[in-house]
Write an enzyme that holds these catalytic residues in place. Structure first.
Site, mmCIF file in Angstrom:
data_model
loop_
_atom_site.group_PDB
_atom_site.id
_atom_site.type_symbol
_atom_site.label_atom_id
_atom_site.label_comp_id
_atom_site.label_asym_id
_atom_site.label_seq_id
_atom_site.Cartn_x
_atom_site.Cartn_y
_atom_site.Cartn_z
ATOM 1 C CG HIS A 1 -0.440 0.398 2.482
ATOM 2 N ND1 HIS A 1 -0.005 -0.514 3.413
ATOM 3 C CD2 HIS A 1 -0.225 1.618 3.029
ATOM 4 C CE1 HIS A 1 0.454 0.141 4.477
ATOM 5 N NE2 HIS A 1 0.325 1.435 4.268
ATOM 6 N N GLY B 1 4.905 0.005 6.078
ATOM 7 C CA GLY B 1 5.998 -0.635 5.345
ATOM 8 C C GLY B 1 7.176 -0.985 6.225
#
Length: 240
Positions: free
Chosen positions: A57, A197
């Site tokens: 994402h 992340g």
């Protein structure tokens, strides 16, 4: 992998909401994903001298984004950082942006990272690793200090938080939780500050192992709600 030359300093208190400044260089696999003009937007983890793992994402674009290794203080211009372009970003073929499932992308650096005391890889969780709930883990990142300002942290932050069982996590999130997700927190500390992340690691002996990738959670960063991470062990074969 997984053994920092500069030791992290951790207080295992479950009261850390905003996290605490990390020791500079003590999380040597932490990378910053940035625009070409130097704006940080996501974290990632170095897994060997050519590859970084992050969240799908984050939507890393090799044409407009770079990977920065060895960073600690984003306001400092004197750090010996390595800025790398990326030859290819490989997103998991089953990435589901709607349900945030299989939220993992691999980035191949265009030239190898120069490994040293401040830049070194993390170990990867083995396939199907069984993890006990309440295992103490650490997440790191430059994300916004929890809940209040939208400004990002200047120095790398760390937060210690316990794993939460799938069944407990589903009490909060219901069937949004899949087998490719892992939950942690919800006990008065939150990784809302840990950037998307970025890593969720635990210490096994003296070795730090990557078990999660910061994926999603409560938009207002509720410290009583577990945050959700991509379960790295589920993707070990794909990564390999």
């Amino acid at each position: 992998c997984g053994v920092p030359a500069i030791s992290p300093s951790l207080q295992y208190s479950e009261r850390i909401i905003n996290g605490q400044n990390a020791v500079s260089g003590s999380w040597p696999w932490q990378v910053s994903l940035q625009t070409r003009t130097g704006s940080h937007f996501c974290g990632g983890s170095l897994i060997n001298n050519y590859w970084v793992v992050t969240a799908a994402h984050c939507e890393f674009n090799p044409y407009s984004h770079v990977v920065v290794l060895g960073e600690y203080d984003r306001s400092s211009s004197s750090e010996a950082v390595q800025v790398k372009t990326v030859v290819k970003a490989v997103t998991h073929p089953n990435w589901d942006a709607y349900n945030l499932n299989n939220d993992i992308t691999l980035l191949k650096l265009s030239s190898p990272a120069q490994l040293g005391s401040r830049v070194a890889p993390v170990c990867l969780a083995p396939a199907n690793l069984a993890l006990p709930s309440n295992l103490q883990c650490v997440t790191t990142g430059w994300g916004r200090p929890c809940g209040f300002a939208n400004a990002l942290a200047v120095r790398l932050q760390q937060v210690t938080l316990p794993l939460v069982s799938q069944s407990q996590c589903m009490q909060y999130w219901g069937n949004k939780i899949t087998s490719s997700m892992l939950c942690a927190g919800g006990v008065g500390a939150s990784s809302c500050q840990g950037d998307s992340g970025g890593p969720l690691v635990y210490k096994n002996g003296n070795v730090w192992t990557l078990i999660g990738i910061v994926s999603w959670g409560n938009s207002n960063c509720n410290i009583r709600t577990p945050a959700v991470y991509t379960r790295v062990s589920q993707f070990r074969n794909w990564i390999d």
